[in-house]
Design an enzyme around this catalytic site. Structure first.
Site, mmCIF file in Angstrom:
data_model
loop_
_atom_site.group_PDB
_atom_site.id
_atom_site.type_symbol
_atom_site.label_atom_id
_atom_site.label_comp_id
_atom_site.label_asym_id
_atom_site.label_seq_id
_atom_site.Cartn_x
_atom_site.Cartn_y
_atom_site.Cartn_z
ATOM 1 N N SER A 187 24.895 48.662 45.337
ATOM 2 C CA SER A 187 24.370 49.119 44.366
ATOM 3 C C SER A 187 22.734 49.079 44.320
ATOM 4 O O SER A 187 22.129 48.363 44.792
ATOM 5 C CB SER A 187 25.043 48.514 43.219
ATOM 6 O OG SER A 187 24.731 49.209 42.149
ATOM 7 N N TYR A 216 27.478 40.733 38.527
ATOM 8 C CA TYR A 216 27.555 41.881 39.244
ATOM 9 C C TYR A 216 26.325 42.145 40.378
ATOM 10 O O TYR A 216 26.328 42.290 41.400
ATOM 11 C CB TYR A 216 27.821 42.996 38.583
ATOM 12 C CG TYR A 216 27.966 44.208 39.228
ATOM 13 C CD1 TYR A 216 29.015 44.537 40.085
ATOM 14 C CD2 TYR A 216 26.752 45.487 39.257
ATOM 15 C CE1 TYR A 216 29.148 45.844 40.819
ATOM 16 C CE2 TYR A 216 27.225 46.486 40.054
ATOM 17 C CZ TYR A 216 28.104 46.813 40.870
ATOM 18 O OH TYR A 216 28.387 48.019 41.211
ATOM 19 N N ALA A 230 23.796 40.069 41.041
ATOM 20 C CA ALA A 230 23.915 38.946 41.976
ATOM 21 C C ALA A 230 24.578 39.234 43.118
ATOM 22 O O ALA A 230 24.294 39.027 44.378
ATOM 23 C CB ALA A 230 24.034 37.750 41.340
ATOM 24 N N GLY A 288 39.058 49.866 48.955
ATOM 25 C CA GLY A 288 38.631 50.369 47.579
ATOM 26 C C GLY A 288 39.183 51.739 47.864
ATOM 27 O O GLY A 288 38.347 52.694 47.147
ATOM 28 N N ALA A 289 40.065 52.217 48.546
ATOM 29 C CA ALA A 289 40.241 53.631 48.766
ATOM 30 C C ALA A 289 41.069 54.306 47.604
ATOM 31 O O ALA A 289 41.361 55.633 47.847
ATOM 32 C CB ALA A 289 40.589 53.902 50.023
ATOM 33 N N ASN A 303 33.954 48.656 50.868
ATOM 34 C CA ASN A 303 33.580 49.295 49.539
ATOM 35 C C ASN A 303 33.792 48.604 48.433
ATOM 36 O O ASN A 303 33.670 48.867 47.419
ATOM 37 C CB ASN A 303 33.919 50.867 49.580
ATOM 38 C CG ASN A 303 33.816 51.516 48.461
ATOM 39 O OD1 ASN A 303 32.690 51.988 48.098
ATOM 40 N ND2 ASN A 303 35.157 51.656 47.807
ATOM 41 N N ILE A 344 27.436 56.784 39.690
ATOM 42 C CA ILE A 344 28.445 57.676 40.390
ATOM 43 C C ILE A 344 29.522 58.014 39.420
ATOM 44 O O ILE A 344 30.040 57.093 38.886
ATOM 45 C CB ILE A 344 28.671 57.260 41.856
ATOM 46 C CG1 ILE A 344 27.467 56.681 42.440
ATOM 47 C CG2 ILE A 344 29.690 58.064 42.482
ATOM 48 C CD1 ILE A 344 26.707 57.806 42.849
HETATM 49 P P1 NAP Z 1 36.508 51.577 41.106
HETATM 50 O O1 NAP Z 1 36.708 53.319 40.796
HETATM 51 O O2 NAP Z 1 36.858 50.713 40.060
HETATM 52 O O3 NAP Z 1 37.492 51.485 42.458
HETATM 53 C C1 NAP Z 1 37.263 50.172 42.997
HETATM 54 C C2 NAP Z 1 38.238 50.195 43.997
HETATM 55 O O4 NAP Z 1 38.147 48.880 44.696
HETATM 56 C C3 NAP Z 1 39.830 50.510 43.822
HETATM 57 O O5 NAP Z 1 40.015 51.305 44.913
HETATM 58 C C4 NAP Z 1 40.309 49.167 43.710
HETATM 59 O O6 NAP Z 1 41.759 49.360 43.875
HETATM 60 C C5 NAP Z 1 39.524 48.498 44.877
HETATM 61 N N1 NAP Z 1 39.571 46.979 44.896
HETATM 62 C C6 NAP Z 1 39.132 46.220 43.668
HETATM 63 N N2 NAP Z 1 39.264 44.878 44.091
HETATM 64 C C7 NAP Z 1 40.060 44.939 45.040
HETATM 65 C C8 NAP Z 1 40.467 43.979 46.072
HETATM 66 N N3 NAP Z 1 40.399 42.535 45.551
HETATM 67 N N4 NAP Z 1 41.010 44.180 47.239
HETATM 68 C C9 NAP Z 1 41.110 45.442 47.596
HETATM 69 N N5 NAP Z 1 40.773 46.504 46.715
HETATM 70 C C10 NAP Z 1 40.083 46.201 45.556
HETATM 71 O O7 NAP Z 1 34.977 51.545 41.411
HETATM 72 P P2 NAP Z 1 33.916 52.431 42.072
HETATM 73 O O8 NAP Z 1 32.983 52.929 41.128
HETATM 74 O O9 NAP Z 1 34.430 53.368 43.013
HETATM 75 O O10 NAP Z 1 33.095 51.293 42.964
HETATM 76 C C11 NAP Z 1 33.346 51.038 44.402
HETATM 77 C C12 NAP Z 1 32.224 50.253 44.833
HETATM 78 O O11 NAP Z 1 31.041 51.091 44.665
HETATM 79 C C13 NAP Z 1 32.012 49.029 44.299
HETATM 80 O O12 NAP Z 1 31.615 47.792 45.350
HETATM 81 C C14 NAP Z 1 30.981 49.044 43.321
HETATM 82 O O13 NAP Z 1 30.127 48.126 43.076
HETATM 83 C C15 NAP Z 1 29.970 50.118 44.035
HETATM 84 N N6 NAP Z 1 29.200 50.819 43.210
HETATM 85 C C16 NAP Z 1 29.840 51.759 42.055
HETATM 86 C C17 NAP Z 1 28.825 52.596 41.405
HETATM 87 C C18 NAP Z 1 29.222 53.542 40.414
HETATM 88 O O14 NAP Z 1 28.525 54.132 39.694
HETATM 89 N N7 NAP Z 1 30.798 53.865 40.323
HETATM 90 C C19 NAP Z 1 27.487 52.232 41.343
HETATM 91 C C20 NAP Z 1 27.035 51.251 42.610
HETATM 92 C C21 NAP Z 1 27.690 50.818 43.281
HETATM 93 P P3 NAP Z 1 42.899 48.438 43.507
HETATM 94 O O15 NAP Z 1 42.677 48.117 42.139
HETATM 95 O O16 NAP Z 1 44.021 49.351 43.812
HETATM 96 O O17 NAP Z 1 42.968 47.276 44.306
#
Ligand code: NAP
Length: 256
Positions: A142, A156, A158, A13-14, A90, A189
């Site tokens: 999370s 989510y 769960a 998820g980079a 991630n 975030i």
């Molecule tokens: P984001 O901006 O939507 O980014 C998600 C990343 O995951 C993207 O790089 C996406 O890239 C990748 N991804 C999604 N499905 C994938 C798959 N099947 N295979 C490979 N890569 C995949 O989300 P984020 O907010 O950064 O969230 C990242 C992590 O943090 C998640 O686990 C989320 O649950 C957790 N989190 C986020 C927050 C927040 O406030 N943002 C809070 C708590 C936890 P591609 O679409 O190019 O594959």
């Protein structure tokens, strides 16, 4: 490979959001990076920026829900860098669906990515991590699910709580290989993904956080890097909430 040298770090998820922030923190600390996501263009743009600064960063297009794809991602990392020291599991998704309207497909998609995708990523990385002198796994969970709830995110939540159950047994099984596994639990975030939730959501979230701001992706990156540091080598199966105090207030009155 010693940890003080240049650790080989895979971040899933980079391509954006928290994963990009985690990768940036490791890049600034001199790590060699395997950047994993499905979107090649976004990864390439990011990797190019880092290569221009002399940081070794490789683009690896892979899907964490696909076992063969993740096995190939790890193989490619080992081929390019000669090993793998740190997996940042991630990648995740957070589509909203109310409990009343949530379909089996909605549920399965979130579970397949967030929970099964974590399992697949860790299992795929294991052979390489076992050969590292200091294998580390850091899962992005999370606060939503393990500690709090939010309408639309029953599936989510769960999946995020499930990740914590996963790491506790994984920690025991991985310990004999000197591999630790821990989880960071971000609050809200500021990412491109969260920005899509709209200004009202962002404003009300900031107001409910004692530190009165959403977290930055670097806030999470630094916590992840701590678990990957030599100093954290005896910590495994643990969690670290990084939320600006968001889970603490008993009511909005407490925040002021
Ligand atoms: P984001 O901006 O939507 O980014 C998600 C990343 O995951 C993207 O790089 C996406 O890239 C990748 N991804 C999604 N499905 C994938 C798959 N099947 N295979 C490979 N890569 C995949 O989300 P984020 O907010 O950064 O969230 C990242 C992590 O943090 C998640 O686990 C989320 O649950 C957790 N989190 C986020 C927050 C927040 O406030 N943002 C809070 C708590 C936890 P591609 O679409 O190019 O594959």
């Amino acid at each position: 490979m010693s940890q003080e040298q240049s650790p080989i770090v895979m971040v899933t998820g980079a391509s954006k959001g928290i994963g990009k922030g985690i990768a940036e923190v490791f890049a600034n600390a001199g790590a060699r990076l395997a950047l994993v996501a499905r979107s090649k263009d976004a990864l390439t743009e990011f990797a190019t920026t880092y290569r221009e600064k002399g940081i070794e960063a490789e683009v690896i297009v892979a899907d964490i829900t696909d076992r063969a794809s993740m096995a190939a991602a790890v193989e490619k990392t080992v081929e390019i860098f000669g090993g793998l020291d740190v997996l940042c599991a991630n990648a995740g998704i957070f589509p909203a669906a109310s409990l009343e309207t949530m379909t089996d497909d909605d549920w399965d998609t979130v579970m397949d990515t967030n929970l099964k995708g974590t399992f697949i990523s860790v299992q795929a990385a294991m052979p390489a991590l076992k050969t590292s002198a200091f294998g580390r796994v850091i899962v992005t969970s999370s606060i939503t699910g393990p500690v709090t709830g939010y309408p639309g995110w029953a599936h989510y939540g769960a999946s995020k709580a499930g990740q914590l159950g996963f790491i506790r047994t994984a920690a025991i099984e991985l310990a004999k290989y000197n591999i630790t596994i821990n989880a960071v639990m971000p609050g809200n975030i500021l990412t491109e993904g969260l920005e899509d939730m709209g200004d009202d959501y962002l404003a009300s979230m900031s107001a409910s956080i004692p530190m009165k701001r959403l977290g930055s992706t670097a806030d999470i990156g630094h916590a992840v890097r701590f678990f990957a540091s030599p100093e954290a080598g005896y910590i495994t199966g643990q969690t670290l909430i990084v939320d600006g105090g968001q889970i603490l207030p008993e009511s909005l009155d407490a925040v002021g």
